[in-house]
Enzyme design. Structure first.
Site, PDB file in Angstrom:
ATOM      1  CG  ASP A  23      -6.251  -3.875  -3.604  1.00 14.11           C
ATOM      2  OD1 ASP A  23      -7.099  -2.997  -3.363  1.00 14.11           O
ATOM      3  OD2 ASP A  23      -5.035  -3.741  -3.374  1.00 14.11           O
ATOM      4  CB  SER A  44      -0.948  -0.039   1.205  1.00 15.84           C
ATOM      5  OG  SER A  44      -1.941   0.949   1.111  1.00 15.84           O
ATOM      6  CG  HIS A  94      -5.699  -2.193   0.024  1.00 15.49           C
ATOM      7  ND1 HIS A  94      -4.759  -2.220  -0.985  1.00 15.49           N
ATOM      8  CD2 HIS A  94      -5.203  -1.338   0.973  1.00 15.49           C
ATOM      9  CE1 HIS A  94      -3.740  -1.428  -0.671  1.00 15.49           C
ATOM     10  NE2 HIS A  94      -4.000  -0.895   0.508  1.00 15.49           N
ATOM     11  CG  ASP A  95      -7.163  -4.995   5.179  1.00 11.91           C
ATOM     12  OD1 ASP A  95      -6.382  -4.041   4.982  1.00 11.91           O
ATOM     13  OD2 ASP A  95      -8.060  -4.968   6.045  1.00 11.91           O
ATOM     14  NE  ARG A 133      -8.485   1.537  10.743  1.00 11.72           N
ATOM     15  CZ  ARG A 133      -7.430   1.099  10.079  1.00 11.72           C
ATOM     16  NH1 ARG A 133      -6.891   1.864   9.133  1.00 11.72           N
ATOM     17  NH2 ARG A 133      -6.894  -0.068  10.336  1.00 11.72           N
TER      18      ARG A 133
END
Length: 377
Positions: free
Chosen positions: A321, A156, A354-355, A226
C-alpha cells in the site's frame, strides 16, 4: 432465486433514521435536520454491549454485507468480512453500516432536497469532516440505546473515521480497528485528491455544482477522477500480474484508442463509477480526507492528540500500500504507545496495494477474527 450460503447474512434491507435536532458542523454551517441510511446485521444483545460500527471509505456506503432481494448481484462491499462465522461474526456482534452524512446513497447530502428551497442542495450542501460524522455516530448510537460500541472498524477513510470517534467520544468506543489508514494525509495524497477534484470542477457539465438543474452530469470529470484514484489504490505488482503490457487486440493500432488491457480496465472502472456516484459527494468526501488531522490542534503533536483516547486498538497495514504506507500506520501506533494504550499492530504481506483491505486474504482475516473473538461483551 437466492441461495444462502451457511456463512452468508443473506437478504438484507436498508433503513432510514431521521434526526430533528440541529447539527452544527465544523465549517460553521448548521443542518436543521438530516437523515442517515443504514443496515444492521445480527442481533443487539440484552445489555446492548455487542454493537460494532463499520465506517466506510470514500466511495463506500451502508451496504456492507448481504444482498438485496430485488438485486442478488448487489453484494455488500465487505461481505467477505462480515457474517455468521466470518471474522466479524454476526452470531456474536450486532453490526451497523451507515452511509455517511453527505453521501449519495440515501443519507442527507448534495443530492437531497433542501426543505428551505424545495431544490436539491447541490453545491450548497456544506463540507463535512470526520468530526461531523463522529457526532452523527453518537446520535445514532443514542437512538438504539447503545452506550458504547464494542468496536468501531474502518479501512482507509473509514479508519480515519474510527480514529475520530475514538478521540471525540472516547467513552463510547471500547475497541478501534484501524486498517490501511493514516493520521493525516501526506502532501502527495492531498495532491492526488486535488487533481481528481480539478477533473470534476473543470468539466463543462459541472455548472459550479448545480448540474442537477441543468439536466447534466459531469460524467467525464468524475470518470477521470475515479481512474486516477483507482491507479493509486493498486500496486505496480498487482497491475503487472493482472494486466502486464497485454494488448486488447494482439497488435499495436497506432492511434489513441484503448489498446492495452490496463487502459480498458481503468475505462471500465471509470464508466461504472460515473454512472453510480454523485460528483458533489465525491468532492466533499475527498475534502474530508484532506482535512483529517487530529494533531492540528496540538501543534502537530500526534501523541498529544491521542492522549484523549481510551480504546484498545488494532492497527493493520499492507506492505504494497503506497498510498497509505505502513509507515503511516506506525505513526499511529507510536502515538498510541506514547500514551500507554493497548495496541496491536500487524504489517500484512500483500500485492494488492491499498485495495488489500477489501480482499479475501486468510492471514489478514485470521488477524481480524482473533482480535474480534477476544472482545469480551
Amino acid at each position: 432465486m437466492f441461495t444462502q450460503d451457511s456463512d452468508s447474512i443473506g437478504i438484507v434491507s436498508a433503513r432510514r433514521a431521521h434526526f430533528d435536532t440541529p447539527l452544527s458542523l465544523k465549517s460553521g454551517a448548521v443542518l436543521d435536520s438530516y437523515e442517515l441510511v443504514y443496515e444492521t446485521y445480527g442481533e443487539l444483545n440484552a445489555d446492548r454491549s455487542n454493537a460494532v460500527l463499520i465506517c466506510h471509505a470514500l466511495s463506500g456506503n451502508h451496504h456492507v454485507a448481504g444482498v438485496y432481494a430485488d438485486n442478488p448481484k448487489n453484494t455488500g462491499w465487505w461481505n467477505n468480512m462480515i457474517g455468521p462465522g466470518k471474522p466479524v461474526d454476526t452470531r456474536k456482534f450486532f453490526v451497523i453500516g451507515i452511509n455517511n452524512l453527505g453521501g449519495c446513497h440515501g443519507s442527507t447530502g448534495p443530492v437531497s432536497t433542501n426543505d428551505k428551497t424545495g431544490k436539491r442542495f447541490g453545491p450548497d450542501f456544506p463540507l463535512v469532516t470526520t468530526g461531523d460524522w463522529a457526532k452523527t455516530y453518537v446520535r445514532f448510537a443514542d437512538m438504539f440505546g447503545i452506550d458504547h460500541f464494542a468496536a468501531v472498524i474502518g479501512g482507509s477513510l473509514g479508519g480515519m473515521s474510527a480514529m475520530q470517534l475514538a478521540l471525540d467520544a472516547p467513552e463510547r468506543v471500547r475497541h478501534a480497528v484501524v486498517i490501511a489508514a493514516s493520521a493525516r494525509l501526506t502532501a502527495q495524497n492531498i495532491a492526488f485528491n486535488d487533481v481528481a477534484r480539478q477533473a470534476i470542477l473543470t468539466d463543462p457539465d459541472f455548472h459550479d455544482g448545480d448540474y442537477y438543474s441543468h439536466g447534466t452530469h459531469p460524467r467525464r470529470g468524475l470518470r477521470l477522477a475515479r481512474m486516477l484514484g483507482h491507479i493509486t489504490y493498486l500496486s505496480d505488482d498487482s497491475m503487472a500480474s493482472k494486466f502486464g503490457r497485454e494488448l486488447r487486440n494482439g497488435s499495436l493500432a497506432f492511434n489513441y484508442d484503448v489498446e492495452f488491457q490496463i487502459e480498458s480496465y481503468l475505462h471500465h472502472q471509470g464508466d461504472k463509477f460515473a454512472d453510480l456516484f454523485d460528483a458533489n459527494t465525491y468532492l466533499l468526501m475527498t475534502k474530508a480526507l484532506d482535512y483529517f488531522d487530529p494533531s492540528q490542534d496540538y501543534d502537530g503533536n500526534l501523541s498529544a492528540a491521542f492522549a484523549r483516547a481510551q480504546a484498545d486498538f488494532l492497527v493493520l497495514s499492507f506492505t504494497s500500500d503506497w498510498r497509505f504506507s505502513p509507515e503511516r500506520s506506525r505513526d499511529i501506533v507510536k502515538a498510541l504507545l506514547d500514551n500507554k494504550l493497548n495496541v496491536s499492530y500487524a504489517e500484512i504481506p500483500s500485492s494488492y496495494g491499498h485495495d488489500s483491505f477489501l480482499m479475501q486474504d486468510d492471514y489478514y482475516h485470521q488477524l481480524i477474527r482473533a482480535y474480534m473473538n477476544n472482545i469480551a461483551l
